[in-house]
Scaffold this motif. Structure first.
Motif, short mmCIF file in Angstrom:
data_model
loop_
_atom_site.label_atom_id
_atom_site.label_comp_id
_atom_site.label_asym_id
_atom_site.label_seq_id
_atom_site.Cartn_x
_atom_site.Cartn_y
_atom_site.Cartn_z
N LYS A 97 48.04 52.74 39.10
CA LYS A 97 46.73 52.09 39.09
C LYS A 97 46.38 51.73 37.65
N ILE A 98 46.12 50.45 37.42
CA ILE A 98 45.77 49.99 36.09
C ILE A 98 44.47 49.21 36.19
N TYR A 99 43.56 49.50 35.30
CA TYR A 99 42.29 48.81 35.32
C TYR A 99 41.81 48.53 33.91
N LEU A 100 40.80 47.69 33.81
CA LEU A 100 40.23 47.32 32.52
C LEU A 100 38.84 46.77 32.73
N GLU A 101 38.10 46.69 31.65
CA GLU A 101 36.81 46.00 31.65
C GLU A 101 37.04 44.69 30.91
N THR A 102 36.30 43.66 31.30
CA THR A 102 36.49 42.37 30.65
C THR A 102 35.18 41.62 30.54
N THR A 103 35.22 40.60 29.74
CA THR A 103 34.09 39.69 29.63
C THR A 103 34.29 38.56 30.64
N GLU A 104 33.22 37.84 30.93
CA GLU A 104 33.35 36.68 31.82
C GLU A 104 34.32 35.66 31.23
N GLN A 105 34.29 35.51 29.92
CA GLN A 105 35.17 34.55 29.25
C GLN A 105 36.64 34.90 29.44
N ALA A 106 36.98 36.19 29.40
CA ALA A 106 38.38 36.61 29.51
C ALA A 106 38.83 36.85 30.95
N ARG A 107 37.90 36.88 31.89
CA ARG A 107 38.22 37.16 33.29
C ARG A 107 39.34 36.25 33.83
N PRO A 108 39.29 34.93 33.64
CA PRO A 108 40.38 34.08 34.16
C PRO A 108 41.75 34.43 33.57
N PHE A 109 41.76 34.83 32.31
CA PHE A 109 43.03 35.24 31.67
C PHE A 109 43.64 36.41 32.42
N TYR A 110 42.85 37.45 32.65
CA TYR A 110 43.37 38.64 33.33
C TYR A 110 43.70 38.36 34.79
N MET A 111 42.89 37.57 35.45
CA MET A 111 43.18 37.24 36.85
C MET A 111 44.47 36.43 36.94
N GLY A 112 44.75 35.61 35.94
CA GLY A 112 46.00 34.86 35.89
C GLY A 112 47.21 35.75 35.73
N LEU A 113 46.99 36.97 35.25
CA LEU A 113 48.07 37.94 35.10
C LEU A 113 48.15 38.90 36.29
N GLY A 114 47.37 38.62 37.35
CA GLY A 114 47.46 39.41 38.57
C GLY A 114 46.37 40.43 38.79
N PHE A 115 45.43 40.56 37.86
CA PHE A 115 44.32 41.49 38.05
C PHE A 115 43.35 40.91 39.07
N LYS A 116 42.72 41.81 39.81
CA LYS A 116 41.73 41.41 40.82
C LYS A 116 40.40 42.07 40.51
N SER A 117 39.34 41.38 40.87
CA SER A 117 38.01 41.92 40.70
C SER A 117 37.70 42.88 41.85
N ILE A 118 37.02 44.00 41.53
CA ILE A 118 36.60 44.94 42.57
C ILE A 118 35.10 45.13 42.46
N ASP A 119 34.47 45.26 43.61
CA ASP A 119 33.02 45.28 43.64
C ASP A 119 32.40 46.65 43.83
N ASN A 120 33.16 47.66 44.18
CA ASN A 120 32.59 48.92 44.61
C ASN A 120 32.42 49.95 43.49
N TYR A 121 32.51 49.54 42.25
CA TYR A 121 32.39 50.50 41.15
C TYR A 121 31.02 50.43 40.53
N LEU A 122 30.50 51.58 40.16
CA LEU A 122 29.26 51.71 39.41
C LEU A 122 29.58 52.48 38.14
N ILE A 123 28.72 52.38 37.17
CA ILE A 123 28.93 53.12 35.93
C ILE A 123 27.62 53.78 35.50
N SER A 124 27.73 54.95 34.91
CA SER A 124 26.58 55.68 34.43
C SER A 124 26.76 55.94 32.94
N GLY A 125 25.70 55.94 32.22
CA GLY A 125 25.76 56.20 30.78
C GLY A 125 25.57 57.66 30.44
N VAL A 126 25.97 58.56 31.31
CA VAL A 126 25.77 59.99 31.10
C VAL A 126 26.38 60.43 29.80
#
Length: 152
Positions: A123-152
């Motif tokens: 399992k490989i994941y990353l955070e990206t900017t909207e600007q870089a999103r097409p670059f990563y998607m072009g390399l096979g990464f997919k967007s996932i919607d079910n994640y949340l983040i907390s600043g704990v």
């Protein structure tokens, strides 16, 4: 173009590139905050088993560093989408502005993915900017919607 996997002895190279990323990507100016972050980054790097729990790459062109990338390796509970539980978090991906759109970033990601395969990371994941999103998607990464983040 030459990609080099860093070792513990390359600490200063890694630290220099990390500072570059923090300043140029995150917009953190010289000062107390950057100094504190760099102190924590120094601690992090010295505690990691470089090449196993942390993979760090730099890219050279004519003797100058033109890019970098890192993968933090960790484990989570095995699950249906990650039977091994081994994870790689890609970060610190950076290419000097004058070398962007010359496949340097692609070479960094492909090398990190190859290293993940060597380490049996499933399992490989990353955070990206909207600007870089097409670059990563072009390399096979997919967007996932079910994640949340907390600043704990």
């Amino acid at each position: 173009m030459e990609l080099k996997e860093l070792t513990k002895s390359d600490f200063q190279i890694w630290l220099t590139m990390r500072r570059t990323v923090l300043k140029e990507v995150f917009g953190i100016a010289d000062g107390d905050l950057l100094n504190r972050i760099m102190q924590e980054n120094s601690r992090y790097f010295t505690e990691q088993e470089i090449g196993k729990t942390h993979i760090a790459l730099v890219v050279y062109e004519n003797g100058s560093i033109i890019g970098c990338g890192d993968m933090c390796v960790h484990s989570e509970l095995p699950s249906p989408d990650n039977l091994s539980g081994k994870c790689g978090y890609l970060m610190n991906i950076y290419v000097a502005p004058e070398y962007r759109r010359h496949k340097v970033g692609q070479a960094i990601i492909k090398r990190l993915l190859s290293k993940a395969q060597e380490l049996n990371i499933t399992k490989i994941y990353l955070e990206t900017t909207e600007q870089a999103r097409p670059f990563y998607m072009g390399l096979g990464f997919k967007s996932i919607d079910n994640y949340l983040i907390s600043g704990v």
